[in-house]
Write an enzyme that holds these catalytic residues in place. Structure first.
Site, PDB file in Angstrom:
ATOM      1  N   HIS A   1      57.143 -25.047 -23.985  1.00 52.44           N
ATOM      2  CA  HIS A   1      58.146 -24.296 -24.765  1.00 52.44           C
ATOM      3  C   HIS A   1      59.563 -24.773 -24.445  1.00 52.44           C
ATOM      4  O   HIS A   1      60.421 -24.807 -25.321  1.00 52.44           O
ATOM      5  CB  HIS A   1      58.070 -22.805 -24.425  1.00 52.44           C
ATOM      6  CG  HIS A   1      57.137 -22.017 -25.310  1.00 52.44           C
ATOM      7  ND1 HIS A   1      57.278 -21.961 -26.679  1.00 52.44           N
ATOM      8  CD2 HIS A   1      56.066 -21.248 -25.012  1.00 52.44           C
ATOM      9  CE1 HIS A   1      56.325 -21.181 -27.183  1.00 52.44           C
ATOM     10  NE2 HIS A   1      55.565 -20.735 -26.195  1.00 52.44           N
TER      11      HIS A   1
ATOM     12  N   GLY B   1      52.477 -14.825 -20.561  1.00 44.41           N
ATOM     13  CA  GLY B   1      53.584 -15.728 -20.312  1.00 44.41           C
ATOM     14  C   GLY B   1      54.622 -15.617 -21.409  1.00 44.41           C
ATOM     15  O   GLY B   1      54.291 -15.268 -22.547  1.00 44.41           O
TER      16      GLY B   1
ATOM     17  N   HIS C   1      51.650 -24.351 -20.938  1.00 42.27           N
ATOM     18  CA  HIS C   1      52.108 -23.778 -22.210  1.00 42.27           C
ATOM     19  C   HIS C   1      53.595 -23.413 -22.148  1.00 42.27           C
ATOM     20  O   HIS C   1      54.367 -23.756 -23.049  1.00 42.27           O
ATOM     21  CB  HIS C   1      51.234 -22.541 -22.506  1.00 42.27           C
ATOM     22  CG  HIS C   1      51.562 -21.829 -23.778  1.00 42.27           C
ATOM     23  ND1 HIS C   1      50.683 -21.760 -24.839  1.00 42.27           N
ATOM     24  CD2 HIS C   1      52.668 -21.128 -24.156  1.00 42.27           C
ATOM     25  CE1 HIS C   1      51.246 -21.054 -25.816  1.00 42.27           C
ATOM     26  NE2 HIS C   1      52.448 -20.657 -25.422  1.00 42.27           N
ATOM     27  N   GLU C   2      53.997 -22.733 -21.065  1.00 39.11           N
ATOM     28  CA  GLU C   2      55.395 -22.286 -20.961  1.00 39.11           C
ATOM     29  C   GLU C   2      56.342 -23.463 -20.745  1.00 39.11           C
ATOM     30  O   GLU C   2      57.444 -23.491 -21.299  1.00 39.11           O
ATOM     31  CB  GLU C   2      55.567 -21.244 -19.846  1.00 39.11           C
ATOM     32  CG  GLU C   2      54.722 -19.977 -19.991  1.00 39.11           C
ATOM     33  CD  GLU C   2      54.747 -19.334 -21.367  1.00 39.11           C
ATOM     34  OE1 GLU C   2      55.759 -19.449 -22.073  1.00 39.11           O
ATOM     35  OE2 GLU C   2      53.735 -18.731 -21.747  1.00 39.11           O
TER      36      GLU C   2
ATOM     37  N   GLN D   1      61.669 -18.211 -26.492  1.00 34.14           N
ATOM     38  CA  GLN D   1      60.952 -17.225 -27.317  1.00 34.14           C
ATOM     39  C   GLN D   1      61.745 -15.930 -27.503  1.00 34.14           C
ATOM     40  O   GLN D   1      61.396 -15.117 -28.353  1.00 34.14           O
ATOM     41  CB  GLN D   1      59.597 -16.884 -26.688  1.00 34.14           C
ATOM     42  CG  GLN D   1      58.601 -18.036 -26.747  1.00 34.14           C
ATOM     43  CD  GLN D   1      57.273 -17.617 -26.149  1.00 34.14           C
ATOM     44  OE1 GLN D   1      57.094 -17.677 -24.935  1.00 34.14           O
ATOM     45  NE2 GLN D   1      56.355 -17.173 -26.980  1.00 34.14           N
TER      46      GLN D   1
ATOM     47  N   CYS E   1      49.792 -17.566 -28.422  1.00 30.47           N
ATOM     48  CA  CYS E   1      51.220 -17.521 -28.102  1.00 30.47           C
ATOM     49  C   CYS E   1      51.808 -16.235 -28.678  1.00 30.47           C
ATOM     50  O   CYS E   1      51.483 -15.863 -29.807  1.00 30.47           O
ATOM     51  CB  CYS E   1      51.907 -18.739 -28.718  1.00 30.47           C
ATOM     52  SG  CYS E   1      53.668 -18.830 -28.369  1.00 30.47           S
ATOM     53  N   LEU E   2      52.668 -15.585 -27.911  1.00 30.52           N
ATOM     54  CA  LEU E   2      53.291 -14.346 -28.389  1.00 30.52           C
ATOM     55  C   LEU E   2      54.165 -14.602 -29.621  1.00 30.52           C
ATOM     56  O   LEU E   2      54.475 -13.675 -30.361  1.00 30.52           O
ATOM     57  CB  LEU E   2      54.125 -13.691 -27.279  1.00 30.52           C
ATOM     58  CG  LEU E   2      53.329 -13.084 -26.121  1.00 30.52           C
ATOM     59  CD1 LEU E   2      54.268 -12.499 -25.082  1.00 30.52           C
ATOM     60  CD2 LEU E   2      52.348 -12.025 -26.617  1.00 30.52           C
TER      61      LEU E   2
HETATM   62 ZN    ZN Z   1      53.930 -19.570 -26.294  1.00 32.47          ZN
END
Ligand code: ZN
Length: 152
Positions: free
Chosen positions: A135, A46, A131-132, A51, A89-90
């Site tokens: 963000h 995701g 999660h997304e 991000q 998380c990326l």
């Molecule tokens: Zn994330």
């Protein structure tokens, strides 16, 4: 198609509330394609627009290989149950933590053509949606982490 730079934890951009998308322009469609490429290149499931430094309500998810969900102006309209699992998380590479999430959610969003859809999700897809969506409100998984996860 381009691989975008992923903003890391500690950057103020990840703490901002994102603005809705009111028109899906060619520029937004290019951004969606670039975000999908960037997510895949980084081996993530995701990625949210903040991000990659874009403060708009947009995220892409690929919880199951080959099945991409585009979330524009997403809203979680129903939450059921609770499940604690490991999450990463990326924007926080190489780190993971345990986070409690709903076991099941109902999501409403627009797809890449601006068509509204609604899905029910469980498991990894449910977790990725939560999660997304967080963000887009400037929230990070570490805000809710119960304990870190250290791989063997
Ligand atoms: Zn994330």
């Amino acid at each position: 198609m381009a691989i975008l730079n992923i903003v890391k934890f500690g950057d103020d951009l990840l703490r901002k509330r994102c603005r809705p998308i009111d028109e899906i322009t060619p520029k937004i469609k290019t951004l969606i394609d670039d975000m999908i490429d960037t997510m895949r290149k980084a081996d993530g499931c995701g990625l949210a627009a903040p991000q990659v430094g874009i403060l708009r309500r947009l995220a892409v998810i690929e919880a199951e290989e080959g099945v991409v969900h585009v979330l524009i102006n997403p809203e979680i309209v129903k939450r059921e149950g609770e499940e604690e699992e490991v999450e990463g998380c990326l924007s926080n590479p190489g780190k993971w933590g345990y986070v409690k999430r709903p076991a099941k959610v109902t999501l409403r969003a627009l797809d890449r053509d601006g068509v509204p859809y609604e899905i029910e999700a469980e498991g990894l897809l449910c977790r990725a949606i939560c999660h997304e969506c967080d963000h887009l409100d400037g929230k990070l998984y570490t805000d809710f982490q119960t304990k870190p996860y250290i791989p063997d």
